[in-house]
Write a protein that holds these residues in place. Structure first.
Motif, PDB file in Angstrom:
ATOM      1  N   ARG A  48      39.332 -37.238 -24.029  1.00  0.00           N
ATOM      2  CA  ARG A  48      38.737 -36.070 -23.378  1.00  0.00           C
ATOM      3  C   ARG A  48      37.717 -36.515 -22.338  1.00  0.00           C
ATOM      4  NH1 ARG A  48      35.106 -33.735 -28.427  1.00  0.00           N
ATOM      5  NH2 ARG A  48      33.458 -35.303 -28.304  1.00  0.00           N
ATOM      6  N   ASP A  49      37.358 -35.592 -21.469  1.00  0.00           N
ATOM      7  CA  ASP A  49      36.383 -35.826 -20.409  1.00  0.00           C
ATOM      8  C   ASP A  49      34.987 -35.891 -21.023  1.00  0.00           C
ATOM      9  OD1 ASP A  49      34.650 -35.699 -18.211  1.00  0.00           O
ATOM     10  OD2 ASP A  49      35.757 -34.099 -17.225  1.00  0.00           O
ATOM     11  N   PRO A  53      33.624 -32.060 -22.489  1.00  0.00           N
ATOM     12  CA  PRO A  53      34.468 -32.258 -23.666  1.00  0.00           C
ATOM     13  C   PRO A  53      35.161 -30.987 -24.153  1.00  0.00           C
ATOM     14  CG  PRO A  53      32.155 -32.451 -24.247  1.00  0.00           C
ATOM     15  CD  PRO A  53      32.219 -32.359 -22.755  1.00  0.00           C
ATOM     16  N   GLY A  56      39.256 -29.611 -23.121  1.00  0.00           N
ATOM     17  CA  GLY A  56      40.520 -29.887 -23.796  1.00  0.00           C
ATOM     18  C   GLY A  56      40.657 -31.357 -24.123  1.00  0.00           C
ATOM     19  N   THR A  57      41.588 -31.646 -24.999  1.00  0.00           N
ATOM     20  CA  THR A  57      41.813 -33.008 -25.461  1.00  0.00           C
ATOM     21  C   THR A  57      43.287 -33.350 -25.308  1.00  0.00           C
ATOM     22  OG1 THR A  57      40.025 -32.760 -27.066  1.00  0.00           O
ATOM     23  CG2 THR A  57      41.554 -34.561 -27.428  1.00  0.00           C
TER      24      THR A  57
END
Length: 73
Positions: A48-49, A53, A56-57
């Motif tokens: 994830r970002d 976060p 989305g994953t």
């Protein structure tokens, strides 16, 4: 047989931060992601970002991440 990495709920994961070491064009610093191993699946990870976060994953196999250049997983 391919494993469906999206078949199970993620549950709690122990994410760790990985940074690329280059600056973003907008001056925000390093490009970073957070990565965690998927429970019950060998050599599979959630990604994830780090700055967003909740966006989305994504889920990847270790082979996919290594092919994309993430060698320290």
């Amino acid at each position: 047989m391919a494993v469906d990495l999206y078949a199970n709920d993620l549950g709690p994961l122990a994410f760790r931060r990985m940074c690329g070491g280059s600056n973003n064009e907008d001056g925000e610093g390093e490009s970073c992601v957070e990565i965690a191993p998927l429970a019950g699946v060998a050599d599979a990870f959630a990604l994830r970002d780090s700055k967003n976060p909740d966006a989305g994953t994504l889920r990847f196999t270790g082979d996919e991440l290594r092919a994309a250049g993430l060698t320290t997983i």
